[in-house]
Design a protein around this motif. Sequence first.
Motif, PDB file in Angstrom:
ATOM      1  N   ALA A  87      -2.010   9.924  -4.173  1.00 21.65           N
ATOM      2  CA  ALA A  87      -2.253   9.810  -2.829  1.00 21.65           C
ATOM      3  C   ALA A  87      -2.078  10.955  -2.137  1.00 21.65           C
ATOM      4  CB  ALA A  87      -1.195   9.038  -2.725  1.00 21.65           C
ATOM      5  N   PRO A 100      -1.258   9.751   4.334  1.00 21.98           N
ATOM      6  CA  PRO A 100      -2.068   8.084   4.003  1.00 21.98           C
ATOM      7  C   PRO A 100      -0.440   6.643   4.077  1.00 21.98           C
ATOM      8  CG  PRO A 100      -1.652   9.230   2.478  1.00 21.98           C
ATOM      9  CD  PRO A 100      -1.734  10.100   3.301  1.00 21.98           C
ATOM     10  N   THR A 101      -0.199   5.330   4.490  1.00 18.67           N
ATOM     11  CA  THR A 101       0.400   5.166   4.433  1.00 18.67           C
ATOM     12  C   THR A 101       0.493   3.879   3.084  1.00 18.67           C
ATOM     13  OG1 THR A 101      -0.731   3.257   5.612  1.00 18.67           O
ATOM     14  CG2 THR A 101       0.945   4.940   6.907  1.00 18.67           C
ATOM     15  N   ALA A 102       1.045   3.346   3.227  1.00 18.56           N
ATOM     16  CA  ALA A 102       1.024   1.596   1.544  1.00 18.56           C
ATOM     17  C   ALA A 102      -0.237   0.886   1.664  1.00 18.56           C
ATOM     18  CB  ALA A 102       2.501   0.616   1.842  1.00 18.56           C
ATOM     19  N   THR A 103      -0.714   0.651   3.219  1.00 17.25           N
ATOM     20  CA  THR A 103      -1.962   0.181   3.048  1.00 17.25           C
ATOM     21  C   THR A 103      -2.722   0.727   2.329  1.00 17.25           C
ATOM     22  OG1 THR A 103      -1.850   0.554   5.365  1.00 17.25           O
ATOM     23  CG2 THR A 103      -1.215  -1.530   4.354  1.00 17.25           C
ATOM     24  N   VAL A 162      -2.601   3.319   0.340  1.00 19.45           N
ATOM     25  CA  VAL A 162      -3.912   4.329  -0.784  1.00 19.45           C
ATOM     26  C   VAL A 162      -3.478   2.362  -1.881  1.00 19.45           C
ATOM     27  CG1 VAL A 162      -1.814   4.912  -2.217  1.00 19.45           C
ATOM     28  CG2 VAL A 162      -1.958   5.408  -0.709  1.00 19.45           C
ATOM     29  N   PRO A 163      -4.124   2.576  -3.005  1.00 21.28           N
ATOM     30  CA  PRO A 163      -4.886   1.658  -4.292  1.00 21.28           C
ATOM     31  C   PRO A 163      -3.619   1.578  -4.658  1.00 21.28           C
ATOM     32  CG  PRO A 163      -5.512   3.657  -4.507  1.00 21.28           C
ATOM     33  CD  PRO A 163      -5.367   3.915  -3.408  1.00 21.28           C
ATOM     34  N   ASN A 164      -3.530   0.589  -5.955  1.00 22.91           N
ATOM     35  CA  ASN A 164      -3.071   0.980  -6.943  1.00 22.91           C
ATOM     36  C   ASN A 164      -3.474   0.969  -8.020  1.00 22.91           C
ATOM     37  OD1 ASN A 164      -0.570  -0.764  -6.699  1.00 22.91           O
ATOM     38  ND2 ASN A 164      -1.149  -3.045  -6.486  1.00 22.91           N
ATOM     39  N   VAL A 165      -3.168   2.763  -8.403  1.00 25.81           N
ATOM     40  CA  VAL A 165      -3.689   2.978 -10.011  1.00 25.81           C
ATOM     41  C   VAL A 165      -3.919   2.809 -11.473  1.00 25.81           C
ATOM     42  CG1 VAL A 165      -3.429   5.262 -10.917  1.00 25.81           C
ATOM     43  CG2 VAL A 165      -3.425   5.431  -8.224  1.00 25.81           C
TER      44      VAL A 165
END
Lengths: 769, 163
Positions: free
Chosen positions: A667, A697-700, A702-705
Motif C-alpha cells: 500500500a 492511498p485509501t481503502a478504495t 489499494v487492492p487485495n494482495v
Amino acid sequence: MRRSEDARLLTGRALFVDDVRLDGMLHVAFLRSQHAHARLTSVDASAARGRPGVVAVYTAADLGDYWRPGPLLVPPPPIAGLVFNPCTQVPLAKDKVRHVGEAVAMVVAESRYLAEDALDDIVVEAEPLPAVVDLEAALAPGTPRVHEHLPSNLAAHAVQRKGDYARAKARAHAIIKRRFRYDRGASAAIENRAVAAHWDQRAEELTVWDTTQAPIPIRNGLAQLLGLLESQVRVVAPYVGGGFGPKIMMFYPEEVLVPWAAMRLGRPVKWTEDRQENFFATTQERGQIHDAELAVAKDGTVLGVKDVFLHDTGAYDPYGLTVPINSQCTLLGPYDIPSYESEFTAVFTNKTIVTPVRGAGRQHGVFVIERLLDFAARELGIDRAEIRRRNLLRPDQFPFNNDILFQDSAPLTYDSGDYEPALDAALKAIDYGRFVREEQPRLRAAGRHVGIGVVCYVEGTGIGPYEGARVTVEPSGRVRLATGVGTQGQGHFTVFAQIVAEVLGVDAGEVHVVTGDTREFHWGTGTFASRGAVVAGSACHAAAVAVRAKVLDLASRELEAAAADLVLDGGRVHVRGDPGGGLALGALALKANPLRGAVRPGTEPGLEATAYFGPDRGSTANGVHAMVVEVDPETAQVEIKRYVVVHDCGRVINPMIVEGQIHGGVAHGIGNAFYEQLVYDEEGQLLNASFMDYLLPTATDVPNVETTHRETPSPLNPVGAKGVGEAGAIPTGALFAQAVEDALADTGVEIREIPLSPNRLFELMQEAR
Amino acid sequence: MDPHANVEVTVNGVRHRRAVEPRLLLSDFLRHELGLTGTHVGCEHGVCGACTVLLDGDAVRSCLMFAVQADGHDVTTVEGLSDGSGETLHPLQAAFREAHGLQCGFCTPGVLMTLVPFLREHPDPDERQIREALSGNLCRCTGYQNIVAAVRLACGAPSSPRA
Ligand code: FES
Ligand code: FES
C-alpha cells in the motif's frame, strides 16, 4: 496466533506518547521558519515571554553551551576516494535557516493553545536568500550554498565498482541507456511525533516518553548531552503509531529540547507534533536522478551496468550515506551482473532532511535495473519474464558476494536464496502465460488497455550490530521477556513471545513481553533495516536457550534424571514417558531463588538469562511482485486488477504478521507510485503540506494482495529469519511503471519516473504522441 | 468577561460538566479534559479519521468540532465500545484481533467508530461497500486488506476475501 498487544489497542487503553498526562505538565509549540533559506538577523521573544500563561521562550541564544549540532548517526562506509561533508541538524536555527519548518524558537506554556498563541508574538527578522531546490542546479557554479563553510552544495561523492564495465560495454550486443527520476514522499505515520519529559527531583531521574524507533541510543545520547549518568535517564517508547524510518533520528531538535526544558523548569513538559509540522520537520525521503546504462548480450544476458546518480539529502545529512548506498547496492538485485560501475553525488538542498523511509533508497535502485531490463527485453524481442529468468543467480552461487559495500560497511553478501522458483510461483499465481497469450490480446481487441508487470528484488535486511534480550521465569510460572527494540506495529511482542515459548515449552500467552523501555533493558540499537525479528528475535532465542539450560540443570537434580531425558512442555518439566509427573516451571523458579540455604557455587540464582545476538552480516530477503492493471486512456486512471506477491523472508515465525507487513508495504508502495508526491516550488516551499493535498492511498485505492510464502532459511541466525518490514514497498514503483506501460503499449509511452499521477501519466501520453 | 463556556455532555454513559474555552476542540476535550485518550488525533483537519467518535450514535470527526458544540449531546468513544475491562471485546473489536485488522493500532479507534454505525445500517455489506465506508479513514500500516477481512468476519462471513 493472535497478537497479545491487540486487546489494549482495540479498547483504547494502550499508551501512546501524547496520552502521557502528568500533574503540572507544560506544553510546547515551536516557531518554525517560513523561509527555505534565509539569514536570521534577530529573533525577539520578549513580547511572547510576557504573555499570560507562557512559562518560557527559548531561542538558540538561550541554549548557551547546550546548543550544538547533532551527532553523525551513521558514519560512511570505507569507500576508496569517498568525499563526505557531514553537516548535522541543529536544535534551534542560529544564524541561518536552511529549510521551511526548521525550528527557530520554542515556547513553553500552560497549554498548547496558549503556546501557539504566543508564537505570533515572536518577531523574527530574516534576510531571504535564494533557495537551492533543483537537484541539478544545486551543483552549478555560483549557486548559493546551503552550508557556507563548504565550497559547494556537494554533500558526498562515492564510486563503487566491480568487474570491468568498459570491457562489458565493448562486448555488448546492445547498450540500453536512459535517464530516470525517482522521487519519494512522506512517511506519514498516522501518529505524529511526540516527546514528553519529567525530571523527578527527589530521585534525580529523568523519564522521557518518545515516539522513537530507538529508545536506547536516545537515552544514552541524552545522558551525555545533559551530563547525567545513563542510569539516571529512562526513555520509554510506549506504543508508537507507525514508524517507517523517520522515527529514528539522533536527535530531532524536539528530542533534545523537551527534556532539557523539563529539567530547567522543574515541571513535566510535552510536545506533540501536528500534521503540518510533520510535513516540514519530520524527515522524508526524496528524489534521485539516475543516468544509467545496461550492456546486454543478444540473448539477454546482462554483461554490466553503469549508473551515475544525484541524490537529494536535504538541508543536513545526519544519516550519512545510508539512502544512496542502499540504492547503489540494491540495484544489482537478484541478478548475476558481472560488472558494475556506480557513482553518486549527494547534494544539499533547502528542503527537509532526507533519511530512510520504508525501503530506504532500495526502491530507486530496483526501479533503475528493472526498467532497464524491460527496455532491453523490448529491444531484443525477449519476453520480460524471460529476460529476468536468464539473469537470476543460481542456487549454487550462494553465499554470493556482491562486492559492493552496504550500509553496514561490509560488502553486501547474499546469504541464501532460490530465485527462479520464486519467479515461477509469481508467474503461475498471476497466470502470466495465459494473460499474455490469450487474455490481453482478446481485451485489447475489444479496445481495453490492460497490462501486466513482473518485477524481482532482493533486500538486505537484519543487519547488526546487535540486540539483546533477558528472559526470566517468575515463580508464578509466567515468563518475562525484555528486549531493547521498540515496536511500531510490527507485532514484535507476539513474535518474540512465540520464539521464547517454543524454546521453553510454554504457551506464548504466558510470555509477558516488554520492549522499548530502557529501564527494563538498556542494550541495543533500534528498529530499522527490517531487523527486529531477525536480530532481536535471535537474541530472544539465545536468552531462552540459556534459561532452558538452567531449567534442565536444576530439574535434573530435583527429579534425579539426566537432562537428556527431560521434556519441557505445557509449562512443566517432566521425565520422558511420565507426562503426569515432574515440576512446574514456577516451582523450579522458586527453588532457584531460595530464601535460606546456599546457591550452589558456579550457578546464579533464579531462572533468568540475558543474551545478545550480533550477526556477522545481514540476511537477504527476496521476492517477486506481479500485477495486472487496466488504464483508462481518457482519464489516465489506473485500476489494479490483481496484485501478487511471492516473497521469501527465510523462516516465517508468524505468517499472519508477515502478510500484514507485506500488505502495508505494498500500500505504501502504491501510494509512492501513484498518489503521493511532495511538491516544492522554486522557493523551496512545500505546496501540499496537509492530508487534503498530499494524498495517501485509501481503502478504495489499494487492492487485495495475494501472497505466497517461500522459505529459504537464513544460515546466519538461529531462527533462520530474514527481515520483511520494508519488502512490500520496494518493487512497487518499478512494477507500476512496467504494467502501466504495457497497458498503454499502443501509445508508445515510456515511463522513466515515479511518482506518477493521473495528470502526469496523461502528460506523458501526450508527449509520446 | 469569562472566556469560558459551560459544556454538559454525556460520554460513554457518564455525564460531565466543564467550563472550557470555546475554541477547545472536542478531540482535545475528550483526550485532555476527560482523559479518554483512546480517541486519537492524526491530522486535525478532518482527513485521517483517527479522531472519529459517535455523536448521538453517528460518526463524527471530533477534531472538526468544538467541545461546546457537543453540549447536551451524547458521545461514545472507543472506551465505551466494550465494558472497559479489556476482557470482553465488542464483536467488531474481537474480529479485528482475529483477522489482524490492526498493526500499530493508532488509526484503529477511529476505524472502529466509523464502522459501528455503518454496520448498524449495513448488516451484510459487500467488499465494495466496506471499502467505501472505510475510505475516510487513513491507515498507513495494514493496506486495509485485513481491516476489510475483519469487517467481513464481524458480519459472519469467512475472513479472507481472496488470497
Ligand atoms: S484527526 Fe480528525 S480527521 Fe484526522
Ligand atoms: S494500524 Fe497503524 S495506521 Fe492503521
